[in-house]
Design a protein around this motif. Structure first.
Motif, PDB file in Angstrom:
ATOM      1  N   LEU A 109       0.922  -1.606  -0.147  1.00 25.62           N
ATOM      2  CA  LEU A 109      -0.054  -0.051   0.045  1.00 25.62           C
ATOM      3  C   LEU A 109       0.977   1.241   0.115  1.00 25.62           C
ATOM      4  CD1 LEU A 109      -2.399  -0.533   2.852  1.00 25.62           C
ATOM      5  CD2 LEU A 109      -2.651  -0.523   0.215  1.00 25.62           C
ATOM      6  N   TYR A 110       0.436   2.156  -0.808  1.00 24.79           N
ATOM      7  CA  TYR A 110       1.272   3.463  -1.096  1.00 24.79           C
ATOM      8  C   TYR A 110       0.693   4.531  -1.204  1.00 24.79           C
ATOM      9  CZ  TYR A 110       0.371   3.613  -5.673  1.00 24.79           C
ATOM     10  OH  TYR A 110      -0.646   4.590  -6.539  1.00 24.79           O
ATOM     11  N   ALA A 111       0.617   5.741  -0.727  1.00 20.39           N
ATOM     12  CA  ALA A 111      -0.282   7.079  -0.271  1.00 20.39           C
ATOM     13  C   ALA A 111       1.181   8.020  -1.172  1.00 20.39           C
ATOM     14  CB  ALA A 111       0.297   7.407   0.409  1.00 20.39           C
ATOM     15  N   LYS A 112       0.379   8.642  -2.371  1.00 22.41           N
ATOM     16  CA  LYS A 112       0.556   9.221  -3.376  1.00 22.41           C
ATOM     17  C   LYS A 112       1.046  11.128  -2.526  1.00 22.41           C
ATOM     18  CE  LYS A 112      -1.303   8.127  -7.647  1.00 22.41           C
ATOM     19  NZ  LYS A 112      -1.640   8.413  -8.687  1.00 22.41           N
ATOM     20  N   ASP A 130       2.554   1.197  -9.543  1.00 23.53           N
ATOM     21  CA  ASP A 130       0.342   0.964  -9.274  1.00 23.53           C
ATOM     22  C   ASP A 130       0.079  -0.050  -9.688  1.00 23.53           C
ATOM     23  OD1 ASP A 130       0.133   1.431 -12.528  1.00 23.53           O
ATOM     24  OD2 ASP A 130      -0.441   3.965 -12.039  1.00 23.53           O
ATOM     25  N   GLU A 131      -1.029   0.266  -9.443  1.00 22.41           N
ATOM     26  CA  GLU A 131      -2.072  -1.353 -10.113  1.00 22.41           C
ATOM     27  C   GLU A 131      -1.991  -1.411 -11.602  1.00 22.41           C
ATOM     28  OE1 GLU A 131      -5.790  -2.638  -7.318  1.00 22.41           O
ATOM     29  OE2 GLU A 131      -6.156  -0.905  -8.353  1.00 22.41           O
ATOM     30  N   LYS A 169      -4.649  10.603   4.101  1.00 18.03           N
ATOM     31  CA  LYS A 169      -3.939   9.615   3.307  1.00 18.03           C
ATOM     32  C   LYS A 169      -4.720   8.770   2.553  1.00 18.03           C
ATOM     33  CE  LYS A 169       0.359   9.877   5.075  1.00 18.03           C
ATOM     34  NZ  LYS A 169       0.091  10.485   6.197  1.00 18.03           N
ATOM     35  N   LYS A 170      -4.561   9.046   1.237  1.00 16.22           N
ATOM     36  CA  LYS A 170      -5.469   7.480   0.256  1.00 16.22           C
ATOM     37  C   LYS A 170      -4.466   6.379   0.596  1.00 16.22           C
ATOM     38  CE  LYS A 170      -7.703   7.683  -4.318  1.00 16.22           C
ATOM     39  NZ  LYS A 170      -8.671   7.815  -5.022  1.00 16.22           N
ATOM     40  N   TRP A 171      -4.568   5.303   0.709  1.00 15.72           N
ATOM     41  CA  TRP A 171      -3.979   4.943   0.318  1.00 15.72           C
ATOM     42  C   TRP A 171      -4.814   3.417  -0.219  1.00 15.72           C
ATOM     43  CZ3 TRP A 171       0.235   4.322   2.853  1.00 15.72           C
ATOM     44  CH2 TRP A 171       0.317   4.790   3.761  1.00 15.72           C
ATOM     45  N   LEU A 172      -3.098   3.395  -1.455  1.00 13.01           N
ATOM     46  CA  LEU A 172      -3.266   2.455  -2.945  1.00 13.01           C
ATOM     47  C   LEU A 172      -2.394   0.735  -2.814  1.00 13.01           C
ATOM     48  CD1 LEU A 172      -2.643   5.810  -4.729  1.00 13.01           C
ATOM     49  CD2 LEU A 172      -4.583   4.615  -4.306  1.00 13.01           C
ATOM     50  N   ASP A 173      -3.308   0.691  -3.860  1.00  8.93           N
ATOM     51  CA  ASP A 173      -2.619  -0.516  -4.166  1.00  8.93           C
ATOM     52  C   ASP A 173      -1.536  -0.904  -5.301  1.00  8.93           C
ATOM     53  OD1 ASP A 173      -3.899  -2.677  -2.063  1.00  8.93           O
ATOM     54  OD2 ASP A 173      -5.579  -2.351  -4.207  1.00  8.93           O
ATOM     55  N   GLY A 174      -0.499  -0.756  -4.575  1.00 10.85           N
ATOM     56  CA  GLY A 174       0.951  -0.779  -5.740  1.00 10.85           C
ATOM     57  C   GLY A 174       1.612  -3.083  -5.276  1.00 10.85           C
TER      58      GLY A 174
END
Length: 67
Positions: A9-12, A42-43, A19-24
């Motif tokens: 998980l990462y945040a831009k 990124d995904e 923070k908006k956490w995104l999958d990577g």
């Protein structure tokens, strides 16, 4: 060492309170643990960040930046 992958998980924007956490995917490529390249995708498979790592220095250094 070859190549290893991890789901992450990462945040831009890490400066924000919420923070908006995104999958990577974090990919580590290297040879015998001395030098490695660490790449965050990124995904969709786009490169977000790419850094180099040297085992004897124990820290990351920026190889190039793709944002």
């Amino acid at each position: 060492m070859g190549e290893k992958r991890w789901a992450v998980l990462y945040a831009k924007n890490s400066g924000k309170k919420k923070k908006k956490w995104l999958d990577g995917v974090l990919l580590v490529r290297g040879s015998a643990g001395r030098h490695a390249k660490v790449v965050l995708f990124d995904e969709a498979g786009s490169v977000l960040e790419e850094v180099g790592w040297q085992a004897h220095r124990q820290h990351l250094f920026s190889a190039s930046r793709h944002t």
